[in-house]
Scaffold this motif. Structure first.
Motif, PDB file in Angstrom:
ATOM      1  N   UNK A 176     -18.336   1.165   0.752  1.00  0.00           N
ATOM      2  CA  UNK A 176     -17.506   1.095  -0.496  1.00  0.00           C
ATOM      3  C   UNK A 176     -16.261   2.110   0.159  1.00  0.00           C
ATOM      4  N   UNK A 177     -15.419   1.325   0.581  1.00  0.00           N
ATOM      5  CA  UNK A 177     -13.995   1.841   1.108  1.00  0.00           C
ATOM      6  C   UNK A 177     -13.009   1.981  -0.022  1.00  0.00           C
ATOM      7  N   UNK A 178     -12.584   3.113  -0.403  1.00  0.00           N
ATOM      8  CA  UNK A 178     -11.762   3.110  -1.585  1.00  0.00           C
ATOM      9  C   UNK A 178     -10.309   4.094  -1.197  1.00  0.00           C
ATOM     10  N   UNK A 179      -9.353   3.352  -1.448  1.00  0.00           N
ATOM     11  CA  UNK A 179      -8.259   4.362  -1.360  1.00  0.00           C
ATOM     12  C   UNK A 179      -7.977   5.128  -2.645  1.00  0.00           C
ATOM     13  N   UNK A 180      -8.802   5.227  -3.637  1.00  0.00           N
ATOM     14  CA  UNK A 180      -8.921   5.921  -4.857  1.00  0.00           C
ATOM     15  C   UNK A 180      -7.862   5.144  -5.862  1.00  0.00           C
ATOM     16  N   UNK A 181      -8.408   5.357  -6.974  1.00  0.00           N
ATOM     17  CA  UNK A 181      -7.394   4.617  -8.233  1.00  0.00           C
ATOM     18  C   UNK A 181      -6.134   4.808  -8.338  1.00  0.00           C
ATOM     19  N   UNK A 182      -5.257   3.717  -8.222  1.00  0.00           N
ATOM     20  CA  UNK A 182      -3.845   3.735  -8.146  1.00  0.00           C
ATOM     21  C   UNK A 182      -3.173   4.316  -6.604  1.00  0.00           C
ATOM     22  N   UNK A 183      -3.979   4.076  -5.875  1.00  0.00           N
ATOM     23  CA  UNK A 183      -3.373   4.215  -4.519  1.00  0.00           C
ATOM     24  C   UNK A 183      -2.134   3.699  -4.019  1.00  0.00           C
ATOM     25  N   UNK A 184      -1.397   4.410  -3.670  1.00  0.00           N
ATOM     26  CA  UNK A 184       0.114   3.665  -3.400  1.00  0.00           C
ATOM     27  C   UNK A 184       0.031   2.582  -2.209  1.00  0.00           C
ATOM     28  N   UNK A 185      -0.886   2.910  -1.184  1.00  0.00           N
ATOM     29  CA  UNK A 185      -1.043   1.608  -0.349  1.00  0.00           C
ATOM     30  C   UNK A 185      -2.645   1.382  -0.261  1.00  0.00           C
ATOM     31  N   UNK A 186      -2.692   0.037  -0.313  1.00  0.00           N
ATOM     32  CA  UNK A 186      -4.215  -0.401  -0.054  1.00  0.00           C
ATOM     33  C   UNK A 186      -4.691  -0.055   1.355  1.00  0.00           C
ATOM     34  N   UNK A 187      -5.896  -0.185   1.481  1.00  0.00           N
ATOM     35  CA  UNK A 187      -6.761   0.239   2.793  1.00  0.00           C
ATOM     36  C   UNK A 187      -6.015  -0.886   3.823  1.00  0.00           C
ATOM     37  N   UNK A 188      -5.634  -0.486   4.918  1.00  0.00           N
ATOM     38  CA  UNK A 188      -5.066  -1.548   6.062  1.00  0.00           C
ATOM     39  C   UNK A 188      -6.112  -2.540   6.302  1.00  0.00           C
TER      40      UNK A 188
END
Ligand code: 1GP
Length: 252
Positions: A176-188
């Protein structure tokens, strides 16, 4: 519609992955949804595949009543995405047994697992060992602060690849790769596709996915499961957004 049949949740995920069918998980944080039952029935109508329940910290939300509200409205598998051991609850169907492999906090690599293991052993939860990787999404996130861990830099796909590979080699059944809740940019997309090329277990992508287009991009890059939480929380017409993202994911 996805229902909980005799096959396990994990087998269902793998079957869909093998038939190239992308999956949509809605994340319900009990603190942020006072209408979890409504979300669940909208998820059911929109053919959502999984409902994740959990949060970095719970202040006023109650995990058990949230699960019960959701389960009253749908047969979509309910999987715990626990922020801590207090969120273990066997009214759910399964649990992502998370090891924070992007971090170097021993408590979240093995310590909490030792505490949780006997409780999980007695429960009826399906346990899905999952390598959790926090990726920098451009803003500080609750999970980074609460886990006392540093995210993988967003432009270091090679570190993400090696981390995911190590997780798979250790026997973890999903990444599970997660930018964290409400991340400004999603994972590239480049990071997703490089990880996808190297691992064979299901790949979950979440954090900062707000639109059908963002979901499609992550699917095309190689995600098997897309997780959306904040966008649904923040949207007034939740049913329309859930349906649009679900259609986008299922047709990509
Ligand atoms: C967070 O991946 C999940 O852990 C979902 O992120 O709330 O940004 O959709 P969002």
């Amino acid at each position: 519609m996805t229902t909980l049949t005799s096959t396990s949740i994990y087998n269902g995920i793998v079957e869909k992955k093998n038939s190239d069918s992308k999956q949509f998980a809605i994340l319900v944080d009990p603190d942020n949804f006072d209408d979890a039952g409504t979300i669940a029935s909208e998820a059911q109508s929109a053919n959502v595949d999984l409902i994740f329940i959990g949060g970095s910290i719970l202040t006023n939300g109650n995990i058990e009543s949230c699960i019960m509200e959701v389960k009253k409205e749908t047969e979509i598998p309910v999987v715990l995405f626990p922020g801590n051991t207090l969120q273990i609850n066997d009214k759910a169907d399964g649990i992502l047994f998370l090891s924070l492999i992007s971090g170097r906090n021993p408590e979240l690599l093995i310590g909490k697992h030792v505490i949780a293991a006997p409780v999980l052993k007695r429960s009826s939860l399906e346990i899905i060992p999952t390598g959790y990787m926090l990726i920098d999404g451009g803003s500080s996130t609750a999970v980074s602060y609460m886990s006392n861990s540093t995210p993988i830099p967003s432009d270091k796909a090679d570190i993400a690849v090696c981390t995911a590979l190590a997780g798979e080699m250790l026997g973890l059944k999903m990444i599970y790769m997660d930018g964290g809740s409400g991340a400004m940019s999603p994972i590239s997309e480049i990071m997703i596709s490089k990880v996808r090329e190297q691992i064979s277990v299901p790949l979950i992508i979440g954090g900062g996915i707000r639109t059908p287009e963002m979901a499609i991009n992550a699917c095309r890059a190689g995600a098997d499961i897309i997780v959306v939480g904040s966008a649904v929380e923040n949207q007034k017409s939740k049913s329309a957004l859930i349906a649009e993202i679900s259609d986008a994911i299922h047709s990509s």
